[in-house]
Write a protein that holds these residues in place. Structure first.
Motif, PDB file in Angstrom:
ATOM      1  N   ILE A  82     -26.509 -12.913  16.542  1.00  0.00           N
ATOM      2  CA  ILE A  82     -25.563 -13.494  15.661  1.00  0.00           C
ATOM      3  C   ILE A  82     -26.923 -14.578  15.370  1.00  0.00           C
ATOM      4  O   ILE A  82     -27.653 -14.489  16.136  1.00  0.00           O
ATOM      5  N   PHE A  83     -27.044 -14.753  14.072  1.00  0.00           N
ATOM      6  CA  PHE A  83     -28.311 -14.897  13.740  1.00  0.00           C
ATOM      7  C   PHE A  83     -28.741 -16.263  13.386  1.00  0.00           C
ATOM      8  O   PHE A  83     -28.239 -16.768  11.832  1.00  0.00           O
ATOM      9  N   ALA A  84     -28.200 -17.655  13.551  1.00  0.00           N
ATOM     10  CA  ALA A  84     -28.641 -18.215  12.816  1.00  0.00           C
ATOM     11  C   ALA A  84     -29.563 -19.214  12.132  1.00  0.00           C
ATOM     12  O   ALA A  84     -30.575 -19.303  12.600  1.00  0.00           O
ATOM     13  N   HIS A  85     -29.183 -19.344  10.188  1.00  0.00           N
ATOM     14  CA  HIS A  85     -30.420 -19.610   9.474  1.00  0.00           C
ATOM     15  C   HIS A  85     -29.752 -20.411   9.032  1.00  0.00           C
ATOM     16  O   HIS A  85     -28.422 -21.531   8.672  1.00  0.00           O
ATOM     17  N   ASN A  86     -29.814 -21.491   7.488  1.00  0.00           N
ATOM     18  CA  ASN A  86     -29.955 -21.809   6.566  1.00  0.00           C
ATOM     19  C   ASN A  86     -30.710 -21.402   5.078  1.00  0.00           C
ATOM     20  O   ASN A  86     -29.015 -21.280   3.896  1.00  0.00           O
ATOM     21  N   PHE A  87     -31.265 -20.706   4.863  1.00  0.00           N
ATOM     22  CA  PHE A  87     -32.755 -20.666   3.901  1.00  0.00           C
ATOM     23  C   PHE A  87     -32.920 -18.880   3.829  1.00  0.00           C
ATOM     24  O   PHE A  87     -33.590 -18.774   3.121  1.00  0.00           O
ATOM     25  N   GLY A  88     -32.247 -18.403   4.535  1.00  0.00           N
ATOM     26  CA  GLY A  88     -33.090 -16.708   4.529  1.00  0.00           C
ATOM     27  C   GLY A  88     -34.692 -16.728   4.523  1.00  0.00           C
ATOM     28  O   GLY A  88     -35.051 -17.997   5.096  1.00  0.00           O
ATOM     29  N   ASP A  89     -34.630 -15.687   4.420  1.00  0.00           N
ATOM     30  CA  ASP A  89     -35.840 -15.344   4.832  1.00  0.00           C
ATOM     31  C   ASP A  89     -37.104 -16.140   3.185  1.00  0.00           C
ATOM     32  O   ASP A  89     -37.233 -14.950   2.184  1.00  0.00           O
ATOM     33  N   VAL A  90     -38.142 -16.786   3.366  1.00  0.00           N
ATOM     34  CA  VAL A  90     -38.447 -17.089   1.836  1.00  0.00           C
ATOM     35  C   VAL A  90     -39.895 -16.969   2.587  1.00  0.00           C
ATOM     36  O   VAL A  90     -40.932 -17.396   2.943  1.00  0.00           O
ATOM     37  N   ARG A  91     -40.339 -16.345   1.817  1.00  0.00           N
ATOM     38  CA  ARG A  91     -42.066 -15.883   1.916  1.00  0.00           C
ATOM     39  C   ARG A  91     -43.187 -17.317   1.187  1.00  0.00           C
ATOM     40  O   ARG A  91     -43.025 -17.685   0.501  1.00  0.00           O
ATOM     41  N   PHE A  92     -43.964 -17.453   1.578  1.00  0.00           N
ATOM     42  CA  PHE A  92     -44.688 -18.152   1.975  1.00  0.00           C
ATOM     43  C   PHE A  92     -45.594 -17.884   0.119  1.00  0.00           C
ATOM     44  O   PHE A  92     -45.635 -17.591  -0.543  1.00  0.00           O
ATOM     45  N   GLY A  93     -45.316 -19.294  -0.324  1.00  0.00           N
ATOM     46  CA  GLY A  93     -46.177 -19.712  -1.722  1.00  0.00           C
ATOM     47  C   GLY A  93     -44.880 -19.364  -2.981  1.00  0.00           C
ATOM     48  O   GLY A  93     -44.503 -19.094  -4.581  1.00  0.00           O
ATOM     49  N   THR A  94     -43.512 -19.474  -2.153  1.00  0.00           N
ATOM     50  CA  THR A  94     -42.595 -19.456  -3.053  1.00  0.00           C
ATOM     51  C   THR A  94     -41.011 -20.192  -2.360  1.00  0.00           C
ATOM     52  O   THR A  94     -41.476 -20.905  -1.882  1.00  0.00           O
ATOM     53  N   ILE A  95     -40.027 -20.401  -3.550  1.00  0.00           N
ATOM     54  CA  ILE A  95     -38.667 -20.721  -2.796  1.00  0.00           C
ATOM     55  C   ILE A  95     -37.327 -19.554  -2.815  1.00  0.00           C
ATOM     56  O   ILE A  95     -35.976 -20.364  -2.781  1.00  0.00           O
ATOM     57  N   GLN A  96     -37.410 -18.550  -2.800  1.00  0.00           N
ATOM     58  CA  GLN A  96     -37.017 -17.205  -3.176  1.00  0.00           C
ATOM     59  C   GLN A  96     -36.455 -16.944  -2.085  1.00  0.00           C
ATOM     60  O   GLN A  96     -37.077 -16.893  -1.250  1.00  0.00           O
TER      61      GLN A  96
END
Length: 353
Positions: A90-104
């Motif tokens: 079970i993985f708790a997070h809020n914004f997924g994987d966001v790569r450096f320099g982006t907000i995607q």
């Protein structure tokens, strides 16, 4: 039968960001007007209110699932288990994987699935899924794992909390200085042998009037990325809500456990804001007509900032690994976990070690 933590782990990113980092930032009000105070005054005020002097940022080549994987590997090693025996990740997070320099945001496949893949788990019946519950997400994952174990659906679960909030902040919003990156994880297992484990829990979602206290909004700099949205919060409303609702939720959860308040040894609360957390704990003890004991509430926000779902498992690992000079947890100690965050969501767990 209850559920018991058998392994803990965390990952504290290596890049230390002091308050001096923000010296050259241009901060605006929510109305798009440049703030009159100089940045030294702004950061000093932030330090007095939140306690934050430093925070940690993930490396440019890292994303949230990378941080979660490192914490998960540490917890698995600490528990001494074979990852193939896990029933749930079970993985708790809020914004997924966001790569450096982006907000995607990239959250498909789930971050839990990514961690399972990286752990090279072949067991198809190890179920991997994510929890999006704001800052209380890791505690909620623990409550869900506990429910699976109590019901006989699972015997062993891995619960991860990780976030890279530094990737989703508006650099023109002074609240951006609060947020940090990090990860923590635990292995939780069925326990029939002793009295330790989860004793009670409580969750609540206040959404009728409170849903938008935390939200995604445009930059305060109207000329900068007008179509991009960032994490935003109504700090005053969150503070007032937390002081009103969190202490009563903590009391309700603790009373369900059957322990006397004198037996409570530690309160491990989400590291959101030092002043707010102190006020919450003081009000909690006021409900028992007594002052808060000294050293009841460990704090690591001064050096690590607010890493959302990662703050509590990070702090728990540091205590159990004897990394905090003034705090420890011993066999038999009763601990209250509590958090508040987006939604507005609140939860709490009483646990005996």
């Amino acid at each position: 039968m209850t559920s018991k933590i058998t392994g803990v782990g965390n990952y504290i990113p290596g890049e230390t960001i002091t308050n001096l980092f923000f010296d050259q930032h241009v901060f605006f009000s929510e109305n798009g007007i440049p703030l009159k105070d100089d940045n030294a005054s702004i950061t000093e005020k932030l330090k007095k209110i939140t306690g934050i002097e430093e925070r940690r940022y993930a490396g440019k080549d890292q994303v949230t699932s990378d941080l979660g994987l490192i914490a998960a590997e540490a917890a698995i090693k600490d528990a001494g288990i074979d990852p193939e025996t896990l029933d749930y990740i079970i993985f708790a997070h809020n914004f997924g994987d966001v790569r450096f320099g982006t907000i995607q945001s990239d959250a498909v496949p789930s971050l839990a699935a990514r961690v399972k893949h990286q752990l090279k788990i072949k067991n198809n019946f190890c179920v991997a899924y994510d929890v999006l519950f704001g800052c209380p997400g890791w505690i909620e994952g623990m409550i869900q794992a506990h429910a699976f174990i109590k019901s006989g659906i699972a015997k062993r679960c891995l619960v991860i909390g990780a976030e890279t909030l530094s990737r989703v902040v508006d650099v023109h919003d002074r609240d951006s200085m609060i947020y940090a990156d990090g990860a923590g994880a635990v292995v939780i297992e069925q326990n029939e042998q002793d009295g330790s484990g989860i004793k009670s829990h409580l969750s609540a979602s206040y959404t009728l009037n409170e849903k938008d206290f935390l939200y995604f909004g445009k930059s305060y700099n109207n000329e900068s990325c007008p179509d991009t949205k960032y994490i935003k919060m109504d700090g005053r409303k969150i503070y007032e809500f937390a002081l009103l609702r969190v202490p009563e939720a903590m009391k309700q959860c603790f009373d369900k456990s059957g322990y006397e308040i004198s037996q409570l040894k530690k309160i491990i609360i989400h590291q959101a804001n030092e002043k707010m957390d102190e006020a919450i704990v003081n009000r909690f003890y006021q409900l028992y007509d007594m002052p808060a004991p000294e050293h009841i509430m460990p704090m690591i926000i001064h050096k690590l900032g607010n890493s959302s779902v990662a703050t509590i498992p990070t702090l728990l690992t540091m205590i159990l690994k004897d990394e905090l000079d003034t705090h420890d947890i011993n066999e038999g100690d009763v601990v209250l976990f509590a958090s508040v965050g987006a939604g507005m969501n609140i939860n709490a767990v009483v646990y005996q070690f």
